[in-house]
Design an enzyme around this catalytic site. Structure first.
Site, PDB file in Angstrom:
ATOM      1  N   GLU A  27       0.828  -1.219   0.000  1.00  0.00           N
ATOM      2  CA  GLU A  27       0.000   0.000   0.000  1.00  0.00           C
ATOM      3  C   GLU A  27       0.859   1.263   0.000  1.00  0.00           C
ATOM      4  O   GLU A  27       2.050   1.221   0.297  1.00  0.00           O
ATOM      5  CB  GLU A  27      -0.958   0.007   1.198  1.00  0.00           C
ATOM      6  CG  GLU A  27      -0.261   0.047   2.544  1.00  0.00           C
ATOM      7  CD  GLU A  27      -1.143   0.611   3.655  1.00  0.00           C
ATOM      8  OE1 GLU A  27      -1.695   1.704   3.463  1.00  0.00           O
ATOM      9  OE2 GLU A  27      -1.251  -0.035   4.715  1.00  0.00           O
ATOM     10  N   LYS A  88      -5.585  10.700   1.194  1.00  0.00           N
ATOM     11  CA  LYS A  88      -5.723   9.316   1.668  1.00  0.00           C
ATOM     12  C   LYS A  88      -7.016   8.765   1.060  1.00  0.00           C
ATOM     13  O   LYS A  88      -8.094   9.300   1.302  1.00  0.00           O
ATOM     14  CB  LYS A  88      -5.794   9.333   3.192  1.00  0.00           C
ATOM     15  CG  LYS A  88      -6.078   7.994   3.835  1.00  0.00           C
ATOM     16  CD  LYS A  88      -6.197   8.163   5.347  1.00  0.00           C
ATOM     17  CE  LYS A  88      -7.083   7.086   5.930  1.00  0.00           C
ATOM     18  NZ  LYS A  88      -7.764   7.523   7.149  1.00  0.00           N
ATOM     19  N   VAL A 108      -5.528   0.183   3.139  1.00  0.00           N
ATOM     20  CA  VAL A 108      -5.685  -1.273   3.048  1.00  0.00           C
ATOM     21  C   VAL A 108      -6.900  -1.602   2.170  1.00  0.00           C
ATOM     22  O   VAL A 108      -6.820  -2.445   1.264  1.00  0.00           O
ATOM     23  CB  VAL A 108      -5.834  -1.901   4.451  1.00  0.00           C
ATOM     24  CG1 VAL A 108      -6.288  -3.363   4.359  1.00  0.00           C
ATOM     25  CG2 VAL A 108      -4.524  -1.798   5.222  1.00  0.00           C
ATOM     26  N   SER A 142     -13.278   1.421  10.288  1.00  0.00           N
ATOM     27  CA  SER A 142     -12.553   1.526   9.023  1.00  0.00           C
ATOM     28  C   SER A 142     -13.213   0.712   7.911  1.00  0.00           C
ATOM     29  O   SER A 142     -13.663  -0.419   8.139  1.00  0.00           O
ATOM     30  CB  SER A 142     -11.121   1.045   9.211  1.00  0.00           C
ATOM     31  OG  SER A 142     -10.455   1.035   7.971  1.00  0.00           O
ATOM     32  N   ALA A 143     -13.218   1.281   6.715  1.00  0.00           N
ATOM     33  CA  ALA A 143     -13.703   0.561   5.534  1.00  0.00           C
ATOM     34  C   ALA A 143     -12.817  -0.654   5.219  1.00  0.00           C
ATOM     35  O   ALA A 143     -13.210  -1.529   4.445  1.00  0.00           O
ATOM     36  CB  ALA A 143     -13.756   1.507   4.335  1.00  0.00           C
ATOM     37  N   ASP A 144     -11.646  -0.716   5.840  1.00  0.00           N
ATOM     38  CA  ASP A 144     -10.774  -1.894   5.656  1.00  0.00           C
ATOM     39  C   ASP A 144     -11.522  -3.179   6.021  1.00  0.00           C
ATOM     40  O   ASP A 144     -11.321  -4.227   5.395  1.00  0.00           O
ATOM     41  CB  ASP A 144      -9.530  -1.811   6.560  1.00  0.00           C
ATOM     42  CG  ASP A 144      -8.567  -0.694   6.174  1.00  0.00           C
ATOM     43  OD1 ASP A 144      -8.791  -0.031   5.139  1.00  0.00           O
ATOM     44  OD2 ASP A 144      -7.593  -0.494   6.925  1.00  0.00           O
ATOM     45  N   LYS A 161      -3.005  -1.526  15.491  1.00  0.00           N
ATOM     46  CA  LYS A 161      -2.527  -0.688  16.601  1.00  0.00           C
ATOM     47  C   LYS A 161      -3.597  -0.622  17.670  1.00  0.00           C
ATOM     48  O   LYS A 161      -4.787  -0.572  17.368  1.00  0.00           O
ATOM     49  CB  LYS A 161      -2.260   0.731  16.100  1.00  0.00           C
ATOM     50  CG  LYS A 161      -0.936   0.885  15.411  1.00  0.00           C
ATOM     51  CD  LYS A 161      -0.435   2.320  15.542  1.00  0.00           C
ATOM     52  CE  LYS A 161       0.880   2.484  14.821  1.00  0.00           C
ATOM     53  NZ  LYS A 161       0.713   2.668  13.378  1.00  0.00           N
TER      54      LYS A 161
HETATM   55  N1  PSU Z   1      -2.749   1.770  10.827  1.00  0.00           N
HETATM   56  C1  PSU Z   1      -1.429   1.900  10.942  1.00  0.00           C
HETATM   57  N2  PSU Z   1      -0.733   2.493   9.937  1.00  0.00           N
HETATM   58  C2  PSU Z   1      -1.344   2.969   8.811  1.00  0.00           C
HETATM   59  C3  PSU Z   1      -2.757   2.809   8.696  1.00  0.00           C
HETATM   60  C4  PSU Z   1      -3.414   2.208   9.721  1.00  0.00           C
HETATM   61  O1  PSU Z   1      -0.863   1.503  11.947  1.00  0.00           O
HETATM   62  O2  PSU Z   1      -0.673   3.517   7.921  1.00  0.00           O
HETATM   63  C5  PSU Z   1      -3.445   3.281   7.457  1.00  0.00           C
HETATM   64  C6  PSU Z   1      -3.714   2.088   6.528  1.00  0.00           C
HETATM   65  O3  PSU Z   1      -3.585   2.515   5.180  1.00  0.00           O
HETATM   66  C7  PSU Z   1      -5.179   1.769   6.807  1.00  0.00           C
HETATM   67  C8  PSU Z   1      -5.734   3.131   7.065  1.00  0.00           C
HETATM   68  O4  PSU Z   1      -5.832   1.113   5.746  1.00  0.00           O
HETATM   69  O5  PSU Z   1      -4.726   3.819   7.800  1.00  0.00           O
HETATM   70  C9  PSU Z   1      -7.030   3.095   7.829  1.00  0.00           C
HETATM   71  O6  PSU Z   1      -7.617   4.361   7.845  1.00  0.00           O
HETATM   72  P1  PSU Z   1      -9.129   4.529   8.340  1.00  0.00           P
HETATM   73  O7  PSU Z   1      -9.116   4.158   9.790  1.00  0.00           O
HETATM   74  O8  PSU Z   1      -9.450   5.964   8.124  1.00  0.00           O
HETATM   75  O9  PSU Z   1      -9.940   3.590   7.507  1.00  0.00           O
HETATM   76 MN    MN Z   2     -12.604   6.159  10.075  1.00  0.00          MN
END
Ligand code: PSU
Ligand code: MN
Length: 308
Positions: A27, A88, A108, A142-144, A161
């Site tokens: 990524e 992002k 992700v 997260s959408a992940d 994390k």
């Molecule tokens: N967690 C980490 N490092 C990162 C991310 C998450 O420890 O770089 C990044 C990854 O790209 C993950 C994204 O997919 O943040 C998630 O963001 P959000 O919570 O806004 O979906």
């Molecule tokens: Mn979010």
């Protein structure tokens, strides 16, 4: 593979995919929004070298010039690492970035999306997004996690994390039918720490078995991927309680400054970066390289399974 006019795959990667050679997606949000410049440039090249050393081909993804890039040139890696006007991009942002020609770093979720479109089914990252602490109020999930439920890519990570609510993240994954496999561990890792206090669904003894499990899932026509949790090497592990203190601090600052929505994860990451003065960065690099290595072994094993 879902070919479309927006995909721009380097010739090397296209050839590898077409002939069933192992390819590992990487990524770009980890570069643009997760690591400092110029250290991230060194990391971006190093992680690709680790993949090649294992006999696989690296495919870093990004959105540049109206294209879904699969494989970046040194110049493109530099753009992602400098991260000037680089947004992002999660799933909801993809069409906007493509249509308007904006430069976007893939999370992700979007890396999985693009990888699957290109025909790549193994992806290495640092940590996945998940259910945030306080999500019962904010609904910040997260959408992940949706992507893991829907898209056929195995995501090798060092867990998540603990700025996230790891318990709720695992519950969500269970509900969505996403297997969480520990690579030679019973513990779901918490990024900098080998243990989070939560377990994995299955302890998988080898990369070959992880590949076989994924292949079996997809042979059945099941949608979605898996979380392959690979703990940080012992020598780079940080102290859990110390990290918890740092995270509590970062969360308090986010609250104070009213940080919300997609800014939340990058804000927390940059605060952690500040508060740990580089120690955590060194660990971050090592766990990501370790994941790239494991992902490459899985891709190699998957490629062999498909040639049988
Ligand atoms: N967690 C980490 N490092 C990162 C991310 C998450 O420890 O770089 C990044 C990854 O790209 C993950 C994204 O997919 O943040 C998630 O963001 P959000 O919570 O806004 O979906
Ligand atoms: Mn979010």
């Amino acid at each position: 593979m879902i070919m479309n006019k927006y995909l721009s795959i380097t010739p090397e990667i296209a050839e590898a995919i077409a002939s069933g050679k192992p390819v590992v997606a990487l990524e770009s949000t980890i570069l643009s929004h997760g690591m400092p410049y110029p250290e991230n440039v060194e990391f971006a090249h190093k992680v690709e070298e680790v993949v090649r050393a294992e006999g696989a081909i690296p495919a870093t993804t990004a959105i540049i010039g109206g294209k879904l890039k699969v494989g970046l040139t040194a110049e493109e890696l530099e753009i992602m690492c400098k991260a000037e006007n680089v947004g992002k991009v999660s799933r909801r942002d993809v069409a906007v970035y493509l249509a308007t020609g904006r430069t976007g770093a893939t999370t992700v979720a979007t890396t999985m999306m693009i990888a699957a479109m290109a025909g790549i089914h193994v992806f290495a990252t640092g940590g996945i997004g998940g259910v945030h602490r306080g999500a019962t109020e904010t609904m910040d999930i997260s959408a992940d996690l949706q992507e893991l439920a829907n898209t056929q890519v195995a995501v090798v990570c060092a867990g998540a994390k603990s700025l996230l609510d790891i318990g709720l993240t695992l519950e969500y994954l269970e509900t969505m039918g996403v297997p969480v496999l520990g690579l030679r561990t019973n513990d779901f890792p918490a990024f900098y720490c080998r243990k989070s206090g939560f377990g994995v669904d299955y302890n998988v003894e080898s990369e070959e078995m992880a590949a076989k499990i994924m292949q079996t899932k997809w042979d059945l026509g099941m949608k979605g991927g898996a979380v392959i949790a690979n703990p940080i090497p012992v020598e780079y592990e940080l102290d859990f309680d110390e990290m918890e203190g740092v995270i509590q601090n970062a969360l308090a600052m986010a609250k104070e400054q009213g940080i919300r929505g997609k800014a939340t994860t990058p804000f927390l990451l940059s605060q952690i970066k500040e508060l740990t003065k580089g120690v955590a960065f060194a660990s971050n690099v090592q766990l990501a390289l370790n994941n790239a290595k494991a992902a490459s072994k899985i891709a190699v094993a998957m490629s062999k399974l498909n040639q049988q």
